[in-house]
Motif scaffolding. Sequence first.
Motif, short mmCIF file in Angstrom:
data_model
loop_
_atom_site.label_atom_id
_atom_site.label_comp_id
_atom_site.label_asym_id
_atom_site.label_seq_id
_atom_site.Cartn_x
_atom_site.Cartn_y
_atom_site.Cartn_z
N UNK A 1 -5.05 15.81 -4.18
CA UNK A 1 -4.33 14.65 -4.70
C UNK A 1 -4.49 13.50 -3.72
N UNK A 2 -4.41 13.84 -2.43
CA UNK A 2 -4.68 12.91 -1.33
C UNK A 2 -5.18 13.74 -0.17
N UNK A 3 -6.10 13.19 0.61
CA UNK A 3 -6.56 13.87 1.81
C UNK A 3 -6.72 12.88 2.95
N UNK B 74 1.92 4.81 -6.03
CA UNK B 74 2.84 4.61 -4.90
C UNK B 74 3.09 5.91 -4.16
N UNK B 75 3.23 7.00 -4.90
CA UNK B 75 3.44 8.29 -4.25
C UNK B 75 2.22 8.67 -3.42
N UNK B 76 1.03 8.39 -3.94
CA UNK B 76 -0.18 8.69 -3.18
C UNK B 76 -0.25 7.85 -1.90
N UNK B 77 0.15 6.61 -1.98
CA UNK B 77 0.15 5.77 -0.77
C UNK B 77 1.12 6.35 0.28
N UNK B 78 2.28 6.80 -0.19
CA UNK B 78 3.22 7.44 0.73
C UNK B 78 2.61 8.69 1.35
N UNK B 79 1.98 9.52 0.51
CA UNK B 79 1.34 10.73 1.01
C UNK B 79 0.26 10.41 2.05
N UNK B 80 -0.48 9.34 1.82
CA UNK B 80 -1.56 9.00 2.77
C UNK B 80 -1.00 8.79 4.17
N UNK B 81 0.12 8.10 4.28
CA UNK B 81 0.73 7.90 5.59
C UNK B 81 1.21 9.19 6.21
N UNK C 295 -9.34 10.33 -2.24
CA UNK C 295 -8.66 10.07 -3.51
C UNK C 295 -7.67 8.91 -3.42
N UNK C 296 -8.05 7.91 -2.65
CA UNK C 296 -7.22 6.70 -2.55
C UNK C 296 -7.92 5.50 -3.17
N UNK C 297 -8.88 5.77 -4.02
CA UNK C 297 -9.64 4.73 -4.72
C UNK C 297 -10.82 5.38 -5.41
N UNK C 298 -11.69 4.57 -5.95
CA UNK C 298 -12.86 5.12 -6.65
C UNK C 298 -13.93 5.61 -5.68
N UNK C 299 -13.79 5.25 -4.41
CA UNK C 299 -14.68 5.73 -3.35
C UNK C 299 -13.82 6.11 -2.15
N UNK C 300 -14.35 6.91 -1.21
CA UNK C 300 -13.57 7.21 -0.01
C UNK C 300 -13.26 5.95 0.77
N UNK C 301 -12.14 5.98 1.50
CA UNK C 301 -11.64 4.80 2.19
C UNK C 301 -11.63 5.04 3.69
N UNK D 74 -5.24 3.84 -5.26
CA UNK D 74 -5.29 5.21 -5.75
C UNK D 74 -4.96 5.27 -7.24
N UNK D 75 -5.39 6.34 -7.92
CA UNK D 75 -5.12 6.46 -9.35
C UNK D 75 -3.68 6.87 -9.62
N UNK D 76 -3.24 6.58 -10.80
CA UNK D 76 -2.00 7.14 -11.34
C UNK D 76 -2.39 8.10 -12.45
N UNK D 77 -1.94 9.36 -12.33
CA UNK D 77 -2.29 10.35 -13.34
C UNK D 77 -1.15 11.34 -13.49
N UNK D 78 -1.42 12.47 -14.14
CA UNK D 78 -0.37 13.45 -14.40
C UNK D 78 0.16 14.09 -13.13
N UNK D 79 -0.61 14.04 -12.05
CA UNK D 79 -0.18 14.66 -10.80
C UNK D 79 0.72 13.76 -9.97
#
Length: 288
Positions: A198-200, A268-275, A221-227, A259-264
């Motif tokens: 979901x995030x790495x 915003x949650x993914x941005x939090x996870x990234x930190x 998984x924070x965009x369409x390409x690695x960041x 990052x995408x928004x999907x069923x998982x």
Amino acid sequence: MIPAAFDYHAPTSVDEALQLLAAAAADGKDVKVMGGGQSLIPVLRLRLAAPEVIVDLGRIGDLADVRDDGDALVIGAMATHDTVLRHELVRQHALLLALATETVADPQVRHRGTFGGALVHADPAGDLPAPTLALGAEMVIAGAGGERRTVAAADFFQDLFTTAVGEGELLVQVRVPKYTGWGACYEKFNRISHAWAMVGAAVALKVEGGTIAEARVGLTNMGSVPVRATGVEAALVGQRATSDAVRVACAAAGDGTTPPTDANADADYRRHLAGVLTGRAVLSAAGA
């Protein structure tokens, strides 16, 4: 399901593979290149793709090598995930790649799937693009006539499932600078074991006397390409490897990402996870 009919070729050299690609293009045929087949075969079985020609690189032995080339490692595109994660040279000089590869799917997939195949597939949720980007790797691409060109990882991943490898070309090698003695960690979050991230967060650190001297951070998984999280890298340098200092430096890891928004999870949650994940990876890489 059963795949649609196709012509199958298994060349034994890069030149032969390129000739087959050129011949298929000249005949106007849709052609797919197969590495380990872990991404392609399921798509074929579901008939989400129906190429007329498949060129299987599995018999090109010299594409599976890992070797020392002075200040860099050269990893063949057909090296399996299992080879990469276990190879002594990779673990000694590019530990981050070994740790990230160890999280890919399960042992069966890792014994068949290939390093280069995963990079060319360029799934934004895949575990290998972000570490490769963080380490500043270079991709060696072979084209018609035996010409080879080198593309930096930052330019290689162009969009969702899209790379700099053009029609009639093959990724043949990945050159990875040596990070001997650096700490490393790959943290990923998923709901079930062996699932896509979901995030790495991919982190490599050089720590001197408890202080972070150099840092390299890539996000999955924070965009369409690695960041590449250059802001976090700059914030970490000169900091003591303590929980408080690292948490502050990594808090904004997801800023500016898409990052995408999907069923998982939503963006915003993914941005939090990234930190959170970046902070954990930094502390682990620093041995804190």
